[in-house]
Write a protein that holds these residues in place. Structure first.
Motif, PDB file in Angstrom:
ATOM      1  N   PHE A  16       0.844  -1.192   0.000  1.00 16.46           N
ATOM      2  CA  PHE A  16       0.000   0.000   0.000  1.00 16.46           C
ATOM      3  C   PHE A  16       0.880   1.244   0.000  1.00 16.46           C
ATOM      4  CE2 PHE A  16      -2.563  -3.358   1.858  1.00 16.46           C
ATOM      5  CZ  PHE A  16      -3.797  -3.181   1.249  1.00 16.46           C
ATOM      6  N   HIS A  17       0.507   2.229  -0.831  1.00 20.63           N
ATOM      7  CA  HIS A  17       1.332   3.434  -0.918  1.00 20.63           C
ATOM      8  C   HIS A  17       0.461   4.674  -0.994  1.00 20.63           C
ATOM      9  CE1 HIS A  17       0.491   3.903  -5.263  1.00 20.63           C
ATOM     10  NE2 HIS A  17       0.574   2.591  -5.325  1.00 20.63           N
ATOM     11  N   ASP A  18       1.089   5.843  -0.797  1.00 16.81           N
ATOM     12  CA  ASP A  18       0.377   7.114  -0.894  1.00 16.81           C
ATOM     13  C   ASP A  18      -0.184   7.283  -2.302  1.00 16.81           C
ATOM     14  OD1 ASP A  18       1.239   7.587   1.674  1.00 16.81           O
ATOM     15  OD2 ASP A  18       2.944   8.836   1.057  1.00 16.81           O
ATOM     16  N   LYS A  19      -1.366   7.923  -2.405  1.00 18.03           N
ATOM     17  CA  LYS A  19      -2.003   8.088  -3.712  1.00 18.03           C
ATOM     18  C   LYS A  19      -1.168   8.927  -4.662  1.00 18.03           C
ATOM     19  CE  LYS A  19      -6.889   7.183  -3.153  1.00 18.03           C
ATOM     20  NZ  LYS A  19      -8.259   7.642  -3.466  1.00 18.03           N
ATOM     21  N   ASP A  20      -0.467   9.909  -4.125  1.00 20.45           N
ATOM     22  CA  ASP A  20       0.297  10.804  -4.983  1.00 20.45           C
ATOM     23  C   ASP A  20       1.746  10.362  -5.188  1.00 20.45           C
ATOM     24  OD1 ASP A  20       0.931  11.215  -2.363  1.00 20.45           O
ATOM     25  OD2 ASP A  20       1.039  13.404  -2.495  1.00 20.45           O
ATOM     26  N   LYS A  21       2.071   9.172  -4.682  1.00 17.48           N
ATOM     27  CA  LYS A  21       3.430   8.649  -4.866  1.00 17.48           C
ATOM     28  C   LYS A  21       3.360   7.199  -5.311  1.00 17.48           C
ATOM     29  CE  LYS A  21       5.620  11.603  -1.361  1.00 17.48           C
ATOM     30  NZ  LYS A  21       6.355  11.617  -0.074  1.00 17.48           N
ATOM     31  N   ASN A  22       4.033   6.886  -6.405  1.00 11.14           N
ATOM     32  CA  ASN A  22       4.079   5.511  -6.887  1.00 11.14           C
ATOM     33  C   ASN A  22       5.509   4.999  -6.728  1.00 11.14           C
ATOM     34  OD1 ASN A  22       3.984   3.062  -8.184  1.00 11.14           O
ATOM     35  ND2 ASN A  22       2.781   3.805  -9.919  1.00 11.14           N
ATOM     36  N   PRO A  23       5.732   4.130  -5.738  1.00 13.79           N
ATOM     37  CA  PRO A  23       7.101   3.676  -5.454  1.00 13.79           C
ATOM     38  C   PRO A  23       7.536   2.465  -6.280  1.00 13.79           C
ATOM     39  CG  PRO A  23       5.609   2.782  -3.817  1.00 13.79           C
ATOM     40  CD  PRO A  23       4.762   3.580  -4.759  1.00 13.79           C
ATOM     41  N   ALA A  24       6.801   2.143  -7.352  1.00 21.02           N
ATOM     42  CA  ALA A  24       7.058   0.906  -8.098  1.00 21.02           C
ATOM     43  C   ALA A  24       8.499   0.822  -8.609  1.00 21.02           C
ATOM     44  CB  ALA A  24       6.068   0.785  -9.264  1.00 21.02           C
ATOM     45  N   GLU A  25       8.991   1.920  -9.189  1.00 20.05           N
ATOM     46  CA  GLU A  25      10.338   1.887  -9.770  1.00 20.05           C
ATOM     47  C   GLU A  25      11.397   1.642  -8.697  1.00 20.05           C
ATOM     48  OE1 GLU A  25      13.273   4.717 -12.528  1.00 20.05           O
ATOM     49  OE2 GLU A  25      11.153   5.268 -12.202  1.00 20.05           O
ATOM     50  N   ARG A  26      11.278   2.329  -7.566  1.00 19.84           N
ATOM     51  CA  ARG A  26      12.267   2.165  -6.496  1.00 19.84           C
ATOM     52  C   ARG A  26      12.200   0.771  -5.897  1.00 19.84           C
ATOM     53  NH1 ARG A  26      16.560   1.698  -4.757  1.00 19.84           N
ATOM     54  NH2 ARG A  26      17.146   2.195  -2.606  1.00 19.84           N
ATOM     55  N   ILE A  27      10.993   0.217  -5.742  1.00 22.73           N
ATOM     56  CA  ILE A  27      10.844  -1.135  -5.198  1.00 22.73           C
ATOM     57  C   ILE A  27      11.477  -2.150  -6.136  1.00 22.73           C
ATOM     58  CG2 ILE A  27       9.138  -2.957  -4.745  1.00 22.73           C
ATOM     59  CD1 ILE A  27       7.336  -0.756  -3.564  1.00 22.73           C
ATOM     60  N   ALA A  28      11.239  -1.985  -7.442  1.00 24.54           N
ATOM     61  CA  ALA A  28      11.820  -2.913  -8.423  1.00 24.54           C
ATOM     62  C   ALA A  28      13.342  -2.871  -8.352  1.00 24.54           C
ATOM     63  CB  ALA A  28      11.332  -2.552  -9.822  1.00 24.54           C
ATOM     64  N   GLU A  29      13.916  -1.666  -8.265  1.00 26.50           N
ATOM     65  CA  GLU A  29      15.372  -1.533  -8.168  1.00 26.50           C
ATOM     66  C   GLU A  29      15.899  -2.227  -6.916  1.00 26.50           C
ATOM     67  OE1 GLU A  29      16.028   2.631  -8.140  1.00 26.50           O
ATOM     68  OE2 GLU A  29      15.750   2.896 -10.309  1.00 26.50           O
ATOM     69  N   LEU A  30      15.217  -2.039  -5.795  1.00 23.06           N
ATOM     70  CA  LEU A  30      15.668  -2.619  -4.528  1.00 23.06           C
ATOM     71  C   LEU A  30      15.595  -4.142  -4.560  1.00 23.06           C
ATOM     72  CD1 LEU A  30      14.724  -1.145  -1.065  1.00 23.06           C
ATOM     73  CD2 LEU A  30      14.998  -3.598  -1.388  1.00 23.06           C
ATOM     74  N   VAL A  31      14.481  -4.687  -5.105  1.00 25.30           N
ATOM     75  CA  VAL A  31      14.303  -6.144  -5.163  1.00 25.30           C
ATOM     76  C   VAL A  31      15.364  -6.780  -6.047  1.00 25.30           C
ATOM     77  CG1 VAL A  31      12.773  -7.987  -5.983  1.00 25.30           C
ATOM     78  CG2 VAL A  31      11.835  -6.099  -4.639  1.00 25.30           C
ATOM     79  N   VAL A  32      15.637  -6.137  -7.170  1.00 22.25           N
ATOM     80  CA  VAL A  32      16.637  -6.694  -8.100  1.00 22.25           C
ATOM     81  C   VAL A  32      18.041  -6.595  -7.502  1.00 22.25           C
ATOM     82  CG1 VAL A  32      17.764  -6.345 -10.337  1.00 22.25           C
ATOM     83  CG2 VAL A  32      15.255  -6.244 -10.156  1.00 22.25           C
ATOM     84  N   SER A  33      18.415  -5.429  -6.967  1.00 27.05           N
ATOM     85  CA  SER A  33      19.767  -5.244  -6.429  1.00 27.05           C
ATOM     86  C   SER A  33      20.026  -6.127  -5.216  1.00 27.05           C
ATOM     87  CB  SER A  33      19.987  -3.769  -6.056  1.00 27.05           C
ATOM     88  OG  SER A  33      19.090  -3.380  -5.020  1.00 27.05           O
ATOM     89  N   ALA A  34      18.964  -6.433  -4.436  1.00 29.59           N
ATOM     90  CA  ALA A  34      19.135  -7.280  -3.244  1.00 29.59           C
ATOM     91  C   ALA A  34      19.111  -8.764  -3.589  1.00 29.59           C
ATOM     92  CB  ALA A  34      18.047  -6.956  -2.224  1.00 29.59           C
ATOM     93  N   GLY A  35      18.819  -9.092  -4.857  1.00 23.77           N
ATOM     94  CA  GLY A  35      18.840 -10.493  -5.271  1.00 23.77           C
ATOM     95  C   GLY A  35      17.623 -11.290  -4.831  1.00 23.77           C
ATOM     96  N   TYR A  36      16.504 -10.617  -4.592  1.00 22.03           N
ATOM     97  CA  TYR A  36      15.300 -11.353  -4.174  1.00 22.03           C
ATOM     98  C   TYR A  36      14.619 -12.058  -5.356  1.00 22.03           C
ATOM     99  CZ  TYR A  36      15.736  -8.414   0.010  1.00 22.03           C
ATOM    100  OH  TYR A  36      16.193  -7.775   1.134  1.00 22.03           O
ATOM    101  N   GLY A  37      14.952 -11.652  -6.566  1.00 23.83           N
ATOM    102  CA  GLY A  37      14.358 -12.282  -7.743  1.00 23.83           C
ATOM    103  C   GLY A  37      12.979 -11.721  -8.051  1.00 23.83           C
ATOM    104  N   LEU A  38      12.943 -10.673  -8.859  1.00 28.46           N
ATOM    105  CA  LEU A  38      11.671 -10.020  -9.191  1.00 28.46           C
ATOM    106  C   LEU A  38      10.924 -10.838 -10.242  1.00 28.46           C
ATOM    107  CD1 LEU A  38       9.765  -7.587  -8.953  1.00 28.46           C
ATOM    108  CD2 LEU A  38      11.118  -6.466 -10.751  1.00 28.46           C
ATOM    109  N   LEU A  39       9.764 -11.398  -9.865  1.00 24.66           N
ATOM    110  CA  LEU A  39       8.935 -12.155 -10.802  1.00 24.66           C
ATOM    111  C   LEU A  39       7.795 -11.311 -11.362  1.00 24.66           C
ATOM    112  CD1 LEU A  39       8.658 -15.598  -8.955  1.00 24.66           C
ATOM    113  CD2 LEU A  39      10.239 -14.926 -10.777  1.00 24.66           C
TER     114      LEU A  39
END
Length: 314
Positions: free
Chosen positions: A263-286
């Motif tokens: 869940f995120h703020d209506k005026d903020k979409n954190p999708a790009e930052r989350i994708a970067e974090l998941v990929v860089s941490a090696g969690y495997g973005l599906l």
């Protein structure tokens, strides 16, 4: 734009019960207004007042600039109305019935033939003028009902549940007809069918316990349908604490099987930052996708969670 309906501070009381509570809205030429509300919300009372069949306790209704209370006959000439059950006479032919309706609407004798021809053409009835209405399909009977509502070329057309009981092909045809009519008139479409509003209307209004709790364009409704949440799916279990630190993230629900609702703020979409974090941490973005709320969910949310302040009896 030309304002065809102006409703100002409309109230309707039945005894001490306030069925319509301070309702105000406008309808302009070219607009198709979807009017929604649960049973007992005040929708029928509002529609009856706009049609001049029910007197308001207080308030003002202008139809194409004419005060409905001061000049009811003149104002009603600007209205075309199709009730939920089309008022057709099954024993008459289409031409006989529409000719009768033209007289009721006060269409001058020398203009009745052209009025009938135009209404039949717009409603796709040109080929069935000599057929008995009782022998037509329900979809065609509905078209006859719409034709009688537009014979006198009114400024405003009010349609009450125009596609109830029709098959999918007939529903599509009536929706196309409504959109076409909406180019030249202002239309109010009263319906319980939520997809009907999305398919046919330019504006949407929801009434609940007598009050308008939503009055927005379809574009605004689409904006509300874009829920403030993302669904994340990963190959490995991520550190959810790290994800909650991303700017705009409010909370994260674990859906199981390494799927998470963010869940995120209506005026903020954190999708790009989350994708970067998941990929860089090696969690495997599906997968990472935004969720959408259905119109039904919005309707239920508005009509069950909107607080209503009771008005004192005037």
């Amino acid at each position: 734009m030309t304002q065809l309906i102006q409703v100002e501070q409309l109230y309707r009381y039945y005894g001490t019960h306030c069925a319509v509570n301070n309702v105000s809205f406008t309808l302009e030429k070219g607009e198709i207004l979807g009017f929604l509300g649960p049973n007992g919300a005040g929708k029928s009372s509002t529609m009856q007042m706009i049609c001049g069949n029910l007197a308001p306790t207080s308030g003002q209704i202008l139809i194409n600039g004419i005060d409905l209370l001061d000049n009811p006959k003149e104002a009603k000439r600007e209205l075309g109305y199709l009730p939920e059950l089309p008022p057709v006479y099954r024993e008459l032919t289409v031409d006989e019935y529409l000719g009768y309706c033209a007289k009721l609407h006060g269409v001058p004798r020398d203009k009745q033939r052209s009025a009938l021809a135009q209404a039949k053409e717009r409603c796709g009835l040109t080929e069935v003028g000599e057929r008995l209405i009782g022998n037509l399909s329900k979809g065609y009977q509905q078209r006859v009902g719409i034709a009688q509502a537009i014979l006198h070329t009114p400024a405003v057309i009010i349609l009450d549940e125009p596609t109830v009981g029709l098959d999918p092909i007939q529903i599509r045809e009536i929706r196309e007809l409504i959109r076409e009519l909406g180019k030249e008139h202002g239309i109010i479409l009263s319906t319980h069918i939520l997809p009907e509003v999305q398919e046919s209307c330019t504006q949407v209004q929801i009434i609940h316990k007598g009050r308008l709790v939503l009055n927005d364009s379809i574009e605004g409704l689409e904006q509300q349908m874009r829920a403030s949440s993302l669904v994340l799916e990963t190959r490995a279990v991520p550190d959810l604490q790290r994800l909650t630190y991303v700017d705009g993230v409010q909370k994260i629900d674990d859906l199981g099987d390494r799927r998470y609702r963010i869940f995120h703020d209506k005026d903020k979409n954190p999708a790009e930052r989350i994708a970067e974090l998941v990929v860089s941490a090696g969690y495997g973005l599906l997968a990472l996708s935004p969720e959408r709320r259905s119109m039904e969910e919005i309707f239920i949310d508005i009509t069950t969670h909107t607080p209503i302040v009771e008005e004192p009896t005037p």
